[in-house]
Design a protein around this motif. Structure first.
Motif, short mmCIF file in Angstrom:
data_model
loop_
_atom_site.label_atom_id
_atom_site.label_comp_id
_atom_site.label_asym_id
_atom_site.label_seq_id
_atom_site.Cartn_x
_atom_site.Cartn_y
_atom_site.Cartn_z
N LEU A 42 7.43 -9.16 -4.99
CA LEU A 42 8.38 -8.26 -4.35
C LEU A 42 7.75 -6.90 -4.09
N LYS A 43 6.98 -6.41 -5.08
CA LYS A 43 6.31 -5.13 -4.89
C LYS A 43 5.29 -5.22 -3.76
N GLU A 44 4.60 -6.36 -3.67
CA GLU A 44 3.62 -6.54 -2.61
C GLU A 44 4.31 -6.57 -1.24
N VAL A 45 5.49 -7.21 -1.19
CA VAL A 45 6.22 -7.29 0.07
C VAL A 45 6.64 -5.90 0.53
N GLY A 96 4.56 -3.17 4.52
CA GLY A 96 4.79 -2.32 5.69
C GLY A 96 4.00 -1.03 5.65
N LYS A 97 3.33 -0.79 4.56
CA LYS A 97 2.53 0.43 4.44
C LYS A 97 1.08 0.12 4.80
N ASP A 98 0.21 1.06 4.59
CA ASP A 98 -1.21 0.89 4.89
C ASP A 98 -1.80 -0.16 3.94
N PRO A 99 -2.28 -1.31 4.45
CA PRO A 99 -2.83 -2.35 3.58
C PRO A 99 -4.13 -1.94 2.90
N ALA A 138 -13.09 1.61 3.38
CA ALA A 138 -11.72 1.80 2.89
C ALA A 138 -11.73 2.76 1.71
N PRO A 139 -11.90 4.05 1.97
CA PRO A 139 -12.06 5.03 0.89
C PRO A 139 -10.84 5.18 -0.01
N ARG A 140 -9.68 4.73 0.47
CA ARG A 140 -8.47 4.87 -0.35
C ARG A 140 -8.07 3.54 -0.99
N MET A 141 -9.01 2.62 -1.06
CA MET A 141 -8.75 1.32 -1.70
C MET A 141 -9.75 1.10 -2.83
N GLN A 155 -5.54 -7.74 5.73
CA GLN A 155 -6.52 -6.77 6.25
C GLN A 155 -7.48 -6.33 5.15
N ALA A 156 -6.99 -6.25 3.92
CA ALA A 156 -7.85 -5.86 2.80
C ALA A 156 -8.91 -6.94 2.55
#
Length: 303
Positions: free
Chosen positions: A78-81, A85-88, A117-120, A283-284
Motif C-alpha cells: 500500500l505504501k508503495e502504491v 504517483g511520486k518520483d520513482p 539518481a542522486p536522490r535514490m 523506472q528505478a
C-alpha cells in the motif's frame, strides 16, 4: 489484530526468542511479550510454546504467522502504491546481492547510480541466494542481484552480464606453464571451494565434470569467502576457480597469485537483477541496470 501485533508475531516466529524479536521490532522485550500474550488471550488461542530454553510455534501459531506475513506484505505494498504517483527515483532502493558479486560490483555501481539518481540511496544487503529470494518475496528487499539458475513465483529477472570463470593458483604451480586450463584438470588438484550454501560453489562443481561425481569434492578445502580463498591460494594451499571480476580486482602486481583462463568452452555464469512483478517503481529498476551497464565489474560481458 493490529499491524503492530502482526509484526510482533512474525518477528517472534522468525527469531524464536523474545529478546531478539523485540530488538528487531525496536521495542522492549516486556512490550512484545505482553502484546503477544494479549493476542492469545483475546482470541483464545496459544500461538507459542514457551520454555526457559526456547520458544516454539504451535500448529495454530504457524498458520497465523504465515498469514500475518502475507498481510504485512500487502500493507507494505500500500505504501508503495501511494509512492507510485511520486518520483520513482526519490527515496531509497533496497538492494541485495550475493556474496560473490557484491564486493566487485558495488564499488563501481554506487557512484554510477548516484550520478543517475542522486536522490535514490541504496540500502544494501549481502547474503546467499535463498535468503535474498525470501527477503525479496517478503518485501524486505526491492531488487536483488543473483546468478542463474534463479526462478521464483511472482518475480521477474533480467540478465545483465555474463562472467567467465578463471583459475587462480600460486605462481610456482605446474599449471602456470599452460596458457589455458582444461576444466577436467582442475579436479585433479588441491581445490579450494567456497562452503556449502554458496551458489558459486555449485556452479564450479557443474563446470568441472569430475567434481560432480561421487566423492568429487571430497578432500577439497573450503573458504568462507573469495577473499579468504585468495589468501589460502597465496599461502600455497591449492588452486581455485573464481569469477573473472574477483581475479581482476586483486592487485595485478601480487607475486603470490597467477591467473589463467579456461580453454573452450569457458565456463561462465549469467548474473541477473530480479524484482517482484508488482514492484511499483520499474523506472528505478531501469536506472539500476543502466548504472551497471555504465560501470560493469571487470572481466564481464554486458548482455
Amino acid at each position: 489484530m493490529t499491524l503492530t501485533e502482526l509484526r510482533y508475531i512474525v518477528a517472534l516466529a522468525r527469531e524464536r526468542h523474545f529478546g531478539h524479536a523485540a530488538e528487531k521490532c525496536h521495542v522492549s522485550q516486556p512490550t512484545l511479550s505482553v502484546a503477544v500474550k494479549k493476542v492469545e488471550q483475546r482470541h483464545g488461542v496459544v500461538l507459542f510454546e514457551r520454555s526457559s530454553a526456547d520458544v516454539r510455534l504451535t500448529m495454530m501459531g504457524e498458520q497465523i504467522a504465515r498469514q500475518a506475513e502475507r498481510v504485512l506484505e500487502e500493507a507494505a505494498r500500500l505504501k508503495e502504491v501511494v509512492a507510485q504517483g511520486k518520483d520513482p527515483l526519490l527515496g531509497p532502493l533496497r538492494l541485495g546481492a550475493i556474496y560473490t558479486v557484491a564486493p566487485y560490483l558495488l564499488p563501481r555501481l554506487i557512484p554510477a547510480l548516484h550520478a543517475r539518481a542522486p536522490r535514490m540511496p541504496l540500502y544494501l544487503q549481502e547474503n546467499f541466494t535463498v535468503n535474498l529470494a525470501g527477503q525479496l518475496r517478503r518485501g524486505d528487499l526491492d531488487v536483488i542481484v543473483v546468478a542463474l539458475p534463479f526462478a521464483e513465483p511472482g518475480v521477474v529477472s533480467r540478465v545483465v552480464y555474463e562472467e567467465p570463470f578463471c583459475v587462480v593458483m600460486p605462481p610456482q604451480h605446474p599449471l602456470t606453464q599452460q596458457e589455458r586450463i582444461d576444466a577436467r584438470q582442475v579436479a585433479a588438484e588441491n581445490l579450494l571451494l567456497l562452503g556449502n550454501g554458496n551458489c558459486f560453489r555449485d556452479q564450479v562443481v557443474q563446470a568441472c565434470p569430475q567434481l560432480s561425481g561421487p566423492g568429487g569434492t571430497e578432500g577439497s578445502l573450503e573458504g568462507s569467502s573469495l577473499e579468504t580463498v585468495r589468501y589460502m591460494i597465496a599461502s600455497g594451499a591449492g588452486i581455485s576457480v573464481v569469477p573473472a571480476s574477483a581475479a581482476a580486482s586483486w592487485p595485478g602486481e601480487d607475486s603470490l597469485l597467477s591467473v589463467r583462463q579456461f580453454s573452450e568452452p569457458v565456463p561462465v555464469r549469467k548474473v541477473v537483477i530480479a524484482w517482484r512483478a508488482t514492484f511499483p517503481r520499474p523506472q528505478a529498476i531501469d536506472v539500476l541496470r543502466a548504472a551497471i551497464v555504465d560501470c560493469p565489474p571487470p572481466g564481464v560481458l554486458i548482455v
